[in-house]
Write a protein that holds these residues in place. Structure first.
Motif, PDB file in Angstrom:
ATOM      1  N   GLY A 178       0.785  -1.229   0.000  1.00 42.01           N
ATOM      2  CA  GLY A 178       0.000   0.000   0.000  1.00 42.01           C
ATOM      3  C   GLY A 178       0.815   1.276   0.000  1.00 42.01           C
ATOM      4  O   GLY A 178       0.278   2.352   0.280  1.00 42.01           O
ATOM      5  N   VAL A 179       2.119   1.205  -0.310  1.00 42.79           N
ATOM      6  CA  VAL A 179       2.957   2.395  -0.335  1.00 42.79           C
ATOM      7  C   VAL A 179       2.507   3.305  -1.472  1.00 42.79           C
ATOM      8  O   VAL A 179       2.477   2.893  -2.634  1.00 42.79           O
ATOM      9  CB  VAL A 179       4.444   2.032  -0.502  1.00 42.79           C
ATOM     10  CG1 VAL A 179       5.296   3.295  -0.637  1.00 42.79           C
ATOM     11  CG2 VAL A 179       4.923   1.191   0.681  1.00 42.79           C
ATOM     12  N   MET A 180       2.164   4.550  -1.147  1.00 40.22           N
ATOM     13  CA  MET A 180       1.645   5.468  -2.152  1.00 40.22           C
ATOM     14  C   MET A 180       2.645   6.563  -2.533  1.00 40.22           C
ATOM     15  O   MET A 180       2.541   7.145  -3.608  1.00 40.22           O
ATOM     16  CB  MET A 180       0.353   6.129  -1.648  1.00 40.22           C
ATOM     17  CG  MET A 180      -0.750   5.128  -1.315  1.00 40.22           C
ATOM     18  SD  MET A 180      -1.197   4.069  -2.720  1.00 40.22           S
ATOM     19  CE  MET A 180      -1.877   5.294  -3.841  1.00 40.22           C
ATOM     20  N   ASP A 181       3.592   6.858  -1.673  1.00 39.38           N
ATOM     21  CA  ASP A 181       4.561   7.919  -1.963  1.00 39.38           C
ATOM     22  C   ASP A 181       5.620   7.424  -2.946  1.00 39.38           C
ATOM     23  O   ASP A 181       5.874   6.219  -3.053  1.00 39.38           O
ATOM     24  CB  ASP A 181       5.224   8.393  -0.670  1.00 39.38           C
ATOM     25  CG  ASP A 181       4.251   9.089   0.261  1.00 39.38           C
ATOM     26  OD1 ASP A 181       3.338   9.780  -0.250  1.00 39.38           O
ATOM     27  OD2 ASP A 181       4.380   8.939   1.490  1.00 39.38           O
ATOM     28  N   PRO A 182       6.284   8.335  -3.669  1.00 36.79           N
ATOM     29  CA  PRO A 182       7.296   7.932  -4.649  1.00 36.79           C
ATOM     30  C   PRO A 182       8.466   7.201  -4.004  1.00 36.79           C
ATOM     31  O   PRO A 182       8.896   7.529  -2.893  1.00 36.79           O
ATOM     32  CB  PRO A 182       7.750   9.265  -5.254  1.00 36.79           C
ATOM     33  CG  PRO A 182       6.622  10.215  -4.995  1.00 36.79           C
ATOM     34  CD  PRO A 182       6.028   9.800  -3.682  1.00 36.79           C
ATOM     35  N   VAL A 183       8.961   6.199  -4.700  1.00 39.28           N
ATOM     36  CA  VAL A 183      10.174   5.496  -4.283  1.00 39.28           C
ATOM     37  C   VAL A 183      11.175   5.583  -5.435  1.00 39.28           C
ATOM     38  O   VAL A 183      10.787   5.681  -6.603  1.00 39.28           O
ATOM     39  CB  VAL A 183       9.886   4.024  -3.931  1.00 39.28           C
ATOM     40  CG1 VAL A 183       8.972   3.922  -2.721  1.00 39.28           C
ATOM     41  CG2 VAL A 183       9.273   3.279  -5.103  1.00 39.28           C
ATOM     42  N   PRO A 184      12.487   5.539  -5.150  1.00 37.33           N
ATOM     43  CA  PRO A 184      13.504   5.691  -6.193  1.00 37.33           C
ATOM     44  C   PRO A 184      13.731   4.396  -6.967  1.00 37.33           C
ATOM     45  O   PRO A 184      14.808   3.805  -6.936  1.00 37.33           O
ATOM     46  CB  PRO A 184      14.748   6.100  -5.395  1.00 37.33           C
ATOM     47  CG  PRO A 184      14.547   5.465  -4.057  1.00 37.33           C
ATOM     48  CD  PRO A 184      13.061   5.494  -3.793  1.00 37.33           C
ATOM     49  N   ALA A 185      12.694   3.931  -7.658  1.00 39.30           N
ATOM     50  CA  ALA A 185      12.765   2.671  -8.393  1.00 39.30           C
ATOM     51  C   ALA A 185      13.068   2.929  -9.854  1.00 39.30           C
ATOM     52  O   ALA A 185      12.176   3.238 -10.639  1.00 39.30           O
ATOM     53  CB  ALA A 185      11.449   1.907  -8.249  1.00 39.30           C
ATOM     54  N   ALA A 186      14.333   2.816 -10.218  1.00 38.83           N
ATOM     55  CA  ALA A 186      14.754   2.961 -11.610  1.00 38.83           C
ATOM     56  C   ALA A 186      16.025   2.138 -11.800  1.00 38.83           C
ATOM     57  O   ALA A 186      16.855   2.065 -10.886  1.00 38.83           O
ATOM     58  CB  ALA A 186      15.009   4.426 -11.956  1.00 38.83           C
ATOM     59  N   PRO A 187      16.174   1.493 -12.953  1.00 37.16           N
ATOM     60  CA  PRO A 187      17.372   0.680 -13.174  1.00 37.16           C
ATOM     61  C   PRO A 187      18.649   1.476 -12.922  1.00 37.16           C
ATOM     62  O   PRO A 187      18.800   2.593 -13.413  1.00 37.16           O
ATOM     63  CB  PRO A 187      17.247   0.270 -14.647  1.00 37.16           C
ATOM     64  CG  PRO A 187      15.777   0.295 -14.914  1.00 37.16           C
ATOM     65  CD  PRO A 187      15.256   1.452 -14.108  1.00 37.16           C
ATOM     66  N   GLY A 188      19.538   0.901 -12.136  1.00 40.88           N
ATOM     67  CA  GLY A 188      20.811   1.542 -11.848  1.00 40.88           C
ATOM     68  C   GLY A 188      20.851   2.297 -10.535  1.00 40.88           C
ATOM     69  O   GLY A 188      21.939   2.690 -10.089  1.00 40.88           O
ATOM     70  N   HIS A 189      19.722   2.537  -9.906  1.00 35.43           N
ATOM     71  CA  HIS A 189      19.737   3.189  -8.601  1.00 35.43           C
ATOM     72  C   HIS A 189      20.273   2.217  -7.547  1.00 35.43           C
ATOM     73  O   HIS A 189      19.790   1.083  -7.443  1.00 35.43           O
ATOM     74  CB  HIS A 189      18.340   3.655  -8.205  1.00 35.43           C
ATOM     75  CG  HIS A 189      17.895   4.885  -8.927  1.00 35.43           C
ATOM     76  ND1 HIS A 189      16.707   5.522  -8.654  1.00 35.43           N
ATOM     77  CD2 HIS A 189      18.481   5.612  -9.910  1.00 35.43           C
ATOM     78  CE1 HIS A 189      16.572   6.579  -9.425  1.00 35.43           C
ATOM     79  NE2 HIS A 189      17.643   6.653 -10.216  1.00 35.43           N
ATOM     80  N   VAL A 190      21.270   2.658  -6.797  1.00 35.53           N
ATOM     81  CA  VAL A 190      21.789   1.878  -5.675  1.00 35.53           C
ATOM     82  C   VAL A 190      20.962   2.235  -4.448  1.00 35.53           C
ATOM     83  O   VAL A 190      20.816   3.412  -4.116  1.00 35.53           O
ATOM     84  CB  VAL A 190      23.279   2.164  -5.440  1.00 35.53           C
ATOM     85  CG1 VAL A 190      23.778   1.430  -4.202  1.00 35.53           C
ATOM     86  CG2 VAL A 190      24.097   1.742  -6.664  1.00 35.53           C
ATOM     87  N   LEU A 191      20.431   1.206  -3.773  1.00 32.56           N
ATOM     88  CA  LEU A 191      19.433   1.427  -2.732  1.00 32.56           C
ATOM     89  C   LEU A 191      19.767   0.711  -1.433  1.00 32.56           C
ATOM     90  O   LEU A 191      20.443  -0.329  -1.429  1.00 32.56           O
ATOM     91  CB  LEU A 191      18.062   0.928  -3.212  1.00 32.56           C
ATOM     92  CG  LEU A 191      17.537   1.474  -4.537  1.00 32.56           C
ATOM     93  CD1 LEU A 191      16.275   0.726  -4.945  1.00 32.56           C
ATOM     94  CD2 LEU A 191      17.277   2.971  -4.433  1.00 32.56           C
ATOM     95  N   ASP A 192      19.271   1.275  -0.339  1.00 32.57           N
ATOM     96  CA  ASP A 192      19.192   0.596   0.949  1.00 32.57           C
ATOM     97  C   ASP A 192      17.710   0.352   1.213  1.00 32.57           C
ATOM     98  O   ASP A 192      16.901   1.284   1.122  1.00 32.57           O
ATOM     99  CB  ASP A 192      19.794   1.441   2.072  1.00 32.57           C
ATOM    100  CG  ASP A 192      21.285   1.689   1.886  1.00 32.57           C
ATOM    101  OD1 ASP A 192      21.945   0.893   1.185  1.00 32.57           O
ATOM    102  OD2 ASP A 192      21.787   2.691   2.434  1.00 32.57           O
ATOM    103  N   VAL A 193      17.361  -0.889   1.521  1.00 37.63           N
ATOM    104  CA  VAL A 193      15.955  -1.266   1.655  1.00 37.63           C
ATOM    105  C   VAL A 193      15.737  -1.978   2.983  1.00 37.63           C
ATOM    106  O   VAL A 193      16.490  -2.902   3.332  1.00 37.63           O
ATOM    107  CB  VAL A 193      15.514  -2.204   0.516  1.00 37.63           C
ATOM    108  CG1 VAL A 193      14.039  -2.581   0.666  1.00 37.63           C
ATOM    109  CG2 VAL A 193      15.768  -1.570  -0.844  1.00 37.63           C
ATOM    110  N   THR A 194      14.722  -1.554   3.726  1.00 39.34           N
ATOM    111  CA  THR A 194      14.335  -2.209   4.968  1.00 39.34           C
ATOM    112  C   THR A 194      12.905  -2.714   4.837  1.00 39.34           C
ATOM    113  O   THR A 194      12.017  -1.970   4.421  1.00 39.34           O
ATOM    114  CB  THR A 194      14.406  -1.237   6.155  1.00 39.34           C
ATOM    115  OG1 THR A 194      15.749  -0.766   6.297  1.00 39.34           O
ATOM    116  CG2 THR A 194      13.986  -1.924   7.457  1.00 39.34           C
TER     117      THR A 194
END
Length: 245
Positions: free
Chosen positions: A91-107
């Motif tokens: 149900g996450v509605m706010d933008p997330v940095p989901a694009a190929p090549g983005h280095v992410l930390d995810v919890t």
């Protein structure tokens, strides 16, 4: 033996198969569980269970959002077997940095759906961009018999030929033992289409292997039975997609 809990996160909700977190729930230290491969190994060993909270650090997004806008995929920087996984947004509605090549930390919470692990996050703030990298696509021959080690990972399959048109599920059967799936983009392929290579993410859908191209550029040098090149088609963005940055 479980990782020592070191932090408390007030996450409020998660996706399917992942119960909400309470204020007293704890999170393993990122040094213990920080890669997709480590998560998969710990799940197999029984030191992680469905519903546990994990922290992935420095993973690389291999895709943007699905057409439904409810997930994307990441993998460890070097790629390889057992290094890719679905990040489920629920149900996450706010933008997330989901694009190929983005280095992410995810919890998020560890969940298992259709026998495949995924990470369910509760809020956009649980996906943080830490830099920029380059997704690695593992080459797979068409004759690969077992696709399970690459589930959730980015691959390129050589000499992939369709054996029928796209069906009611949005899938096109192929001679390589895995169907093409429209998770990210519409497929406009007929039976007898051969592509020099087809890239995308390996999925398990209804117990069978699938390959989900991210957009038309993942299908390289495709020709129909009469040898006419298929026209390039722009990637379809889902109407509910969120900005990638």
């Amino acid at each position: 033996m479980r990782a020592t809990p070191v932090a408390v996160l007030p996450l409020l909700a998660c996706g399917p198969g992942a119960p909400p977190l309470d204020s007293g729930d704890t999170v393993p230290g990122s040094g213990a569980i920080d890669s997709v491969a480590a998560v998969r190994d710990a799940l197999d060993a029984g030191t992680l269970e469905e519903g546990d909270v994990v922290i992935l650090t420095g993973v690389v997004a291999t895709t943007g959002l699905t057409r439904a806008g409810d997930a994307f995929y990441v993998q460890d920087p070097a790629g390889g077997e057992r290094t890719g996984i679905r990040i489920h947004l629920g149900g996450v509605m706010d933008p997330v940095p989901a694009a190929p090549g983005h280095v992410l930390d995810v919890t998020g919470r560890l969940a298992v759906y259709d026998g495949v692990p995924r990470i369910a996050v509760a809020a956009a703030g649980d996906v943080l961009r830490a830099g920029t990298g380059k997704p690695v696509a593992d080459p797979l021959p068409c004759a690969t018999a077992d696709h399970a080690p690459w589930e959730g990972g980015l691959v390129t399959v050589s000499e992939l030929a369709t054996t029928g048109p796209v069906d009611a599920w949005g899938e096109a059967p192929t001679a390589c033992g895995l169907a093409l799936d429209d998770l990210f983009t519409d497929l406009a392929l007929t039976g007898g289409t051969t592509c020099a290579s087809a890239g995308g993410v390996i999925l398990r859908v209804r117990g069978a292997a699938r390959l989900a191209p991210r957009d038309a550029t993942d299908l390289s040098s495709c020709v129909t039975g009469d040898r006419h090149l298929l026209p390039d088609r722009p990637a379809r963005r889902p109407p509910c997609a969120l900005p990638s940055s």
